[in-house]
Motif scaffolding. Sequence first.
Motif, PDB file in Angstrom:
ATOM      1  N   UNK A  56      -7.093 -15.115   6.046  1.00 35.87           N
ATOM      2  CA  UNK A  56      -8.459 -14.602   5.933  1.00 35.87           C
ATOM      3  C   UNK A  56      -8.399 -13.283   5.170  1.00 35.87           C
ATOM      4  N   UNK A  57      -9.333 -13.108   4.258  1.00 41.33           N
ATOM      5  CA  UNK A  57      -9.235 -11.970   3.331  1.00 41.33           C
ATOM      6  C   UNK A  57     -10.587 -11.716   2.679  1.00 41.33           C
ATOM      7  N   UNK A  58     -10.611 -10.818   1.682  1.00 33.48           N
ATOM      8  CA  UNK A  58     -11.828 -10.614   0.889  1.00 33.48           C
ATOM      9  C   UNK A  58     -11.952 -11.737  -0.138  1.00 33.48           C
ATOM     10  N   UNK A  59     -13.108 -11.805  -0.769  1.00 33.78           N
ATOM     11  CA  UNK A  59     -13.320 -12.805  -1.819  1.00 33.78           C
ATOM     12  C   UNK A  59     -12.287 -12.669  -2.932  1.00 33.78           C
ATOM     13  N   UNK A  60     -12.006 -11.427  -3.348  1.00 33.58           N
ATOM     14  CA  UNK A  60     -11.080 -11.201  -4.457  1.00 33.58           C
ATOM     15  C   UNK A  60      -9.682 -11.688  -4.137  1.00 33.58           C
ATOM     16  N   UNK A  61      -9.203 -11.377  -2.930  1.00 32.85           N
ATOM     17  CA  UNK A  61      -7.862 -11.793  -2.540  1.00 32.85           C
ATOM     18  C   UNK A  61      -7.776 -13.312  -2.459  1.00 32.85           C
ATOM     19  N   UNK A  99      -9.665 -18.305   3.495  1.00 33.17           N
ATOM     20  CA  UNK A  99     -11.106 -18.192   3.741  1.00 33.17           C
ATOM     21  C   UNK A  99     -11.551 -16.745   3.546  1.00 33.17           C
ATOM     22  N   UNK A 100     -12.557 -16.520   2.679  1.00 35.06           N
ATOM     23  CA  UNK A 100     -13.101 -15.163   2.542  1.00 35.06           C
ATOM     24  C   UNK A 100     -13.979 -14.825   3.744  1.00 35.06           C
ATOM     25  N   UNK A 101     -13.793 -13.641   4.294  1.00 36.22           N
ATOM     26  CA  UNK A 101     -14.563 -13.204   5.473  1.00 36.22           C
ATOM     27  C   UNK A 101     -15.122 -11.806   5.231  1.00 36.22           C
ATOM     28  N   UNK A 102     -16.006 -11.648   4.245  1.00 35.94           N
ATOM     29  CA  UNK A 102     -16.428 -10.298   3.863  1.00 35.94           C
ATOM     30  C   UNK A 102     -17.158  -9.527   4.961  1.00 35.94           C
ATOM     31  N   UNK A 103     -17.836 -10.231   5.879  1.00 36.55           N
ATOM     32  CA  UNK A 103     -18.568  -9.494   6.920  1.00 36.55           C
ATOM     33  C   UNK A 103     -17.642  -8.731   7.857  1.00 36.55           C
ATOM     34  N   UNK A 104     -16.392  -9.168   7.980  1.00 40.83           N
ATOM     35  CA  UNK A 104     -15.464  -8.421   8.839  1.00 40.83           C
ATOM     36  C   UNK A 104     -15.293  -6.983   8.338  1.00 40.83           C
ATOM     37  N   UNK A 105     -15.337  -6.808   7.022  1.00 42.56           N
ATOM     38  CA  UNK A 105     -15.196  -5.460   6.460  1.00 42.56           C
ATOM     39  C   UNK A 105     -16.352  -4.573   6.940  1.00 42.56           C
ATOM     40  N   UNK A 130     -10.462 -28.206  12.927  1.00 42.83           N
ATOM     41  CA  UNK A 130     -10.034 -29.340  12.095  1.00 42.83           C
ATOM     42  C   UNK A 130      -8.591 -29.271  11.629  1.00 42.83           C
ATOM     43  N   UNK A 131      -8.019 -28.062  11.543  1.00 39.50           N
ATOM     44  CA  UNK A 131      -6.816 -27.930  10.728  1.00 39.50           C
ATOM     45  C   UNK A 131      -5.523 -27.660  11.506  1.00 39.50           C
ATOM     46  N   UNK A 132      -5.584 -27.599  12.822  1.00 39.74           N
ATOM     47  CA  UNK A 132      -4.373 -27.346  13.614  1.00 39.74           C
ATOM     48  C   UNK A 132      -3.597 -26.129  13.111  1.00 39.74           C
ATOM     49  N   UNK A 133      -4.337 -25.059  12.894  1.00 37.02           N
ATOM     50  CA  UNK A 133      -3.746 -23.824  12.395  1.00 37.02           C
ATOM     51  C   UNK A 133      -2.752 -23.257  13.414  1.00 37.02           C
ATOM     52  N   UNK A 134      -1.590 -22.804  12.922  1.00 36.62           N
ATOM     53  CA  UNK A 134      -0.602 -22.162  13.795  1.00 36.62           C
ATOM     54  C   UNK A 134      -0.670 -20.653  13.739  1.00 36.62           C
ATOM     55  N   UNK A 135      -1.041 -20.120  12.567  1.00 30.77           N
ATOM     56  CA  UNK A 135      -1.163 -18.665  12.500  1.00 30.77           C
ATOM     57  C   UNK A 135      -2.247 -18.267  11.513  1.00 30.77           C
ATOM     58  N   UNK A 136      -2.865 -17.117  11.797  1.00 35.49           N
ATOM     59  CA  UNK A 136      -3.909 -16.556  10.942  1.00 35.49           C
ATOM     60  C   UNK A 136      -3.385 -15.237  10.389  1.00 35.49           C
ATOM     61  N   UNK A 137      -3.347 -15.138   9.065  1.00 30.49           N
ATOM     62  CA  UNK A 137      -2.885 -13.909   8.416  1.00 30.49           C
ATOM     63  C   UNK A 137      -4.091 -12.989   8.200  1.00 30.49           C
ATOM     64  N   UNK A 138      -4.009 -11.770   8.707  1.00 31.08           N
ATOM     65  CA  UNK A 138      -5.061 -10.777   8.493  1.00 31.08           C
ATOM     66  C   UNK A 138      -4.840 -10.192   7.101  1.00 31.08           C
ATOM     67  N   UNK A 139      -5.421 -10.840   6.097  1.00 33.93           N
ATOM     68  CA  UNK A 139      -5.131 -10.528   4.704  1.00 33.93           C
ATOM     69  C   UNK A 139      -6.050  -9.471   4.112  1.00 33.93           C
ATOM     70  N   UNK A 140      -6.589  -8.605   4.942  1.00 31.45           N
ATOM     71  CA  UNK A 140      -7.398  -7.469   4.487  1.00 31.45           C
ATOM     72  C   UNK A 140      -7.123  -6.324   5.444  1.00 31.45           C
TER      73      UNK A 140
END
Lengths: 269, 269
Positions: free
Chosen positions: A118-123, A145-151, A178-188
């Motif tokens: 999860x990151x900004x649109x640019x990343x 996935x871009x998550x701009x509102x978190x900023x 849906x995706x059986x995610x194992x980890x979420x990277x805080x990319x911002x």
Amino acid sequence: MRGREWPIGVFDSGVGGLTVLRALRDRLPEESFLYLGDTARLPYGSKSPETVARYAEQASRILVERGIKALVIACNTASAVALERLRERFGPLPVIGVVEPGAAAACEAAPRGRILVIATEGTVRGGAYERAIRALRPEAAVISAPCPLFVALAEEGWVDGPIAAAVARRYLDPFLIKEEIECVVLGCTHFPALRGVLAEVVGPGVALVDSAESAARVVAAQLAEVGLRAPAGQEGGLRFLATDAPQRFQRVGALFLGEAIGGVELVDL
Amino acid sequence: MRGREWPIGVFDSGVGGLTVLRALRDRLPEESFLYLGDTARLPYGSKSPETVARYAEQASRILVERGIKALVIACNTASAVALERLRERFGPLPVIGVVEPGAAAACEAAPRGRILVIATEGTVRGGAYERAIRALRPEAAVISAPCPLFVALAEEGWVDGPIAAAVARRYLDPFLIKEEIECVVLGCTHFPALRGVLAEVVGPGVALVDSAESAARVVAAQLAEVGLRAPAGQEGGLRFLATDAPQRFQRVGALFLGEAIGGVELVDL
């Protein structure tokens, strides 16, 4: 010649990179830091790669000219698009971004390689995390996935409570289900401020990877390798530069750094 | 010599000013418009007055050099801090901001002068709406509240539903309950996108004042006064300039303009 007592330069588009500075301080309490927030031109996340790279080079040059022994690019967007250029310009100075360390930590945290960034649109648009993860683990299933509102939530200080939780669920639930995610990277850099609510939303079976902590480990290792770690036992200093609005930098920045911010010097770019 | 067929220049920090362009198009369908969004340096709302004024002058100069018959400063932050400077630099060209027209409409909508202005941090800190309202109605009780998350919600397209409503209630309820507000001024170009949910939250007894509509009336009147209205019956053209990320401008901008955006020319500042 760079000396052990010189500060480590940390560059970010604004105050978000103070979460990276915080991780660096936790790991390297004896080091001094010179932080530059390009608050006049933030956010970088919605700007084009060319513009971000140009801004990052201008800002980094100010830090380099003041004398630093390493340069940390705390901004994910700038790390994603400008790292090679900054290494060319300022090498042999060690230049460390947050994307590669974050990608390495994600690969460790996801045994089956199912990773959500999860990151900004640019990343997200730049795809740097995917490339860095796939370089280490070609079979990884990386979703971004871009998550701009978190900023905006982090800057407002609304980091817990029902609104933060509702935003986090709206962004993340589709992938978690849906995706059986194992980890979420805080990319911002802003996202660690929301760590509590994100941990609740993803649940105990999903790891949260903070690129800031991973980057701090890499910085420590690189400085040790070239014999430039500050002597143990001393307490490192902190200095702050901003390209605009130093009062706001102090006020909002304290939320991210986790301690009060003294003087902020205004610099022109 | 400026001609009737010349376009009206509209300047904003990004895509938000397209709500002002929309109001202008509704009122002046026969006019042509040249819009510049300073997307490389947005948002202005968190920047210092000096920086905003400098950026506004640079951006306005581009429009003036291309030939315009009037200049509309759609950005509330820039209207608040740079209008006098722009009038000095570019007069006798008519330069119209959104703050004065919005203040006039608020005074009409609030018989007892109980007015809430919602805006960005920069606009609130500058106090321009308070000054403009008190110049017309010295006894007015003006309260200003920064609502930066509305900007992020509008750019994300989350303009209705439970999250937008919860954010609006968190920002507005304290004032609505305690202050007997008669009207709420939408003091940021992004906020008209949230008009539906804001109307629900403030309830039927409180008027919403859109500075964009008020500014469009003033532009029409000023052009008529100097004999520069375009001939009736023709259809005006639209051209767009942006300082960065033209694709994003097209995509997000369409949400604010309410119609598709064709080509966007990239300009350097």
